[in-house]
Design a protein around this motif. Structure first.
Motif, mmCIF file in Angstrom:
data_model
loop_
_atom_site.group_PDB
_atom_site.id
_atom_site.type_symbol
_atom_site.label_atom_id
_atom_site.label_comp_id
_atom_site.label_asym_id
_atom_site.label_seq_id
_atom_site.Cartn_x
_atom_site.Cartn_y
_atom_site.Cartn_z
ATOM 1 N N SER A 1 0.872 -1.220 0.233
ATOM 2 C CA SER A 1 -0.340 -0.114 -0.036
ATOM 3 C C SER A 1 0.845 1.451 -0.055
ATOM 4 O O SER A 1 0.598 2.300 1.156
ATOM 5 N N TYR A 2 2.159 1.137 -0.854
ATOM 6 C CA TYR A 2 2.934 2.323 -0.798
ATOM 7 C C TYR A 2 2.383 3.925 -1.660
ATOM 8 O O TYR A 2 1.339 3.396 -2.558
ATOM 9 N N HIS A 3 2.740 4.631 -1.037
ATOM 10 C CA HIS A 3 3.227 5.644 -2.358
ATOM 11 C C HIS A 3 4.296 5.548 -3.486
ATOM 12 O O HIS A 3 5.529 6.228 -2.684
ATOM 13 N N GLU A 4 4.518 4.950 -4.393
ATOM 14 C CA GLU A 4 5.536 5.490 -5.315
ATOM 15 C C GLU A 4 6.581 6.488 -5.305
ATOM 16 O O GLU A 4 7.270 6.650 -5.420
ATOM 17 N N GLY A 5 4.896 7.797 -5.217
ATOM 18 C CA GLY A 5 6.182 9.025 -4.993
ATOM 19 C C GLY A 5 6.991 8.654 -4.513
ATOM 20 O O GLY A 5 9.072 9.555 -4.348
ATOM 21 N N SER A 6 6.717 8.694 -3.131
ATOM 22 C CA SER A 6 7.706 8.711 -2.182
ATOM 23 C C SER A 6 9.304 7.946 -2.104
ATOM 24 O O SER A 6 9.997 8.543 -1.889
ATOM 25 N N ILE A 7 8.846 6.586 -2.594
ATOM 26 C CA ILE A 7 9.513 5.605 -3.131
ATOM 27 C C ILE A 7 10.952 6.017 -3.822
ATOM 28 O O ILE A 7 12.228 6.286 -3.879
ATOM 29 N N ILE A 8 10.182 6.607 -5.144
ATOM 30 C CA ILE A 8 11.313 7.333 -6.487
ATOM 31 C C ILE A 8 11.765 8.075 -5.452
ATOM 32 O O ILE A 8 13.417 8.513 -5.777
ATOM 33 N N ASN A 9 11.146 9.362 -5.234
ATOM 34 C CA ASN A 9 12.540 10.477 -4.142
ATOM 35 C C ASN A 9 13.425 10.202 -3.528
ATOM 36 O O ASN A 9 14.280 10.586 -3.903
ATOM 37 N N LEU A 10 12.675 9.510 -3.111
ATOM 38 C CA LEU A 10 13.947 8.990 -1.804
ATOM 39 C C LEU A 10 15.034 7.640 -2.325
ATOM 40 O O LEU A 10 15.977 7.815 -1.889
ATOM 41 N N LEU A 11 14.569 6.436 -2.989
ATOM 42 C CA LEU A 11 15.409 5.888 -2.928
ATOM 43 C C LEU A 11 15.938 6.144 -4.445
ATOM 44 O O LEU A 11 16.685 5.284 -4.922
ATOM 45 N N GLY A 12 14.941 6.295 -5.875
ATOM 46 C CA GLY A 12 15.634 6.270 -7.011
ATOM 47 C C GLY A 12 14.104 5.594 -7.637
ATOM 48 O O GLY A 12 13.815 4.447 -6.899
ATOM 49 N N GLU A 13 14.920 5.038 -8.929
ATOM 50 C CA GLU A 13 13.294 4.292 -10.059
ATOM 51 C C GLU A 13 13.539 2.907 -9.981
ATOM 52 O O GLU A 13 13.007 1.867 -9.773
ATOM 53 N N ASN A 14 14.929 2.676 -9.310
ATOM 54 C CA ASN A 14 15.427 1.173 -9.049
ATOM 55 C C ASN A 14 15.367 0.418 -7.888
ATOM 56 O O ASN A 14 16.614 -0.388 -7.826
ATOM 57 N N ALA A 15 14.513 1.004 -6.704
ATOM 58 C CA ALA A 15 15.100 0.607 -5.166
ATOM 59 C C ALA A 15 15.690 -1.238 -5.107
ATOM 60 O O ALA A 15 14.120 -1.702 -5.411
ATOM 61 N N SER A 16 16.443 -1.364 -4.505
ATOM 62 C CA SER A 16 15.970 -2.824 -4.284
ATOM 63 C C SER A 16 14.851 -3.019 -2.791
ATOM 64 O O SER A 16 14.607 -2.205 -2.003
ATOM 65 N N THR A 17 14.712 -4.831 -2.976
ATOM 66 C CA THR A 17 14.596 -4.887 -1.601
ATOM 67 C C THR A 17 14.770 -5.037 -0.548
ATOM 68 O O THR A 17 13.876 -4.708 0.614
ATOM 69 N N ASP A 18 15.985 -4.965 -0.371
ATOM 70 C CA ASP A 18 16.813 -4.934 0.720
ATOM 71 C C ASP A 18 16.534 -3.196 1.189
ATOM 72 O O ASP A 18 16.184 -3.094 2.389
#
Length: 265
Positions: A160-177
């Motif tokens: 149930s994540y907010h994709e924009g936050s993930i991309i801005n914080l970790l980049g386009e291809n963040a690892s599972t870890d």
């Protein structure tokens, strides 16, 4: 009053313009007795910082008898761990100056909205007691907050994540870890401080499941918490002054903060 978290040699500096320098704006009360303080982290998907979730919130806390600080943490293009490092430094900075500002060092809280709520939840689950051998005296202070308030927070980077936050914080291809490390519901421990959180059930931007998952994790670890889910309301309401139902969150939060020894009794 504005305070630079690092007077010079700012870590992770990318040579960006001055407005991206990590600073806190202080809203200090002149009280005779030592009192609590809360650092406010506005939301904005780690792309910006929403003004209505900053100064108005600090002034509301002042009315409750709590000194406040609004954190200008760095956002994209800066990536993790920069925002977390900024908040941890802000906690240490306020603790270090507590005596000068007549604050109680054991009553330093944090409050965040949306992605700022994610930042706050990360700081509430990932902290240290300080480096007692650091030449920088501020770094000797603990980064553990004494409580945290989460308002419609981003919590999980797995469900149930907010994709924009993930991309801005970790980049386009963040690892599972990487995503697991920043899914706060997976990092709760018995040492996590007391938490107040609220959400609206039909939040279209950050699903309410984020708060529900975090509350469940807190419950499993027996961390004291209070949660309120309002039936309806758009994402990003801030103090929600225009919503006669959701705006009750401020009264509920005031009562909870008072029980924690923050503000007016």
């Amino acid at each position: 009053m504005i305070h630079k978290l690092w007077p010079d040699n700012v870590p992770y500096n990318q040579g960006e313009n001055g407005e991206e320098e990590p600073i806190i704006t202080a809203y200090l009360l002149e009280k005779q007795e030592k009192h609590g303080a809360i650092i406010v982290c506005p939301g904005g998907g780690y792309a910006r910082r929403a003004d209505h979730e900053g100064e108005p919130v600090a002034k509301w806390l002042n009315r409750l008898g709590i000194s406040a600080f609004v954190l200008n943490y760095r956002v994209a293009p800066y990536k993790h761990p920069v925002p977390l490092h900024d908040l941890q430094r802000a906690i240490r900075y306020v603790r270090y100056h507590a005596e000068k500002w007549n604050l109680d060092k054991q009553k330093i809280g944090i409050l965040g909205f949306s992605a700022g709520g994610h930042l706050v939840s990360t700081a509430a689950t990932q902290f240290d007691s300080g480096n007692k051998n650091a030449s920088d005296l501020i770094e000797r202070e603990s980064s553990k907050p004494d409580l945290a308030v989460l308002c419609y927070p981003v919590i999980s980077f797995m469900e149930s994540y907010h994709e924009g936050s993930i991309i801005n914080l970790l980049g386009e291809n963040a690892s599972t870890d990487q995503r697991l490390l920043l899914s706060s519901e997976r990092n709760v421990s018995e040492a996590t401080p007391p938490i107040f959180l609220w959400h609206t059930a039909d939040d279209a931007a950050v699903p309410v499941e984020n708060s529900l998952m975090f509350a469940q994790a807190l419950s499993k670890q027996k961390v004291p918490f209070e949660m309120h889910i309002f039936p309806s309301g758009r994402h990003g309401l801030g103090l929600a002054e225009e919503d006669p139902i959701v705006n009750k969150w401020t009264d509920l939060c005031q009562a909870w903060l008072s029980k924690q020894g923050f503000g007016l009794n």
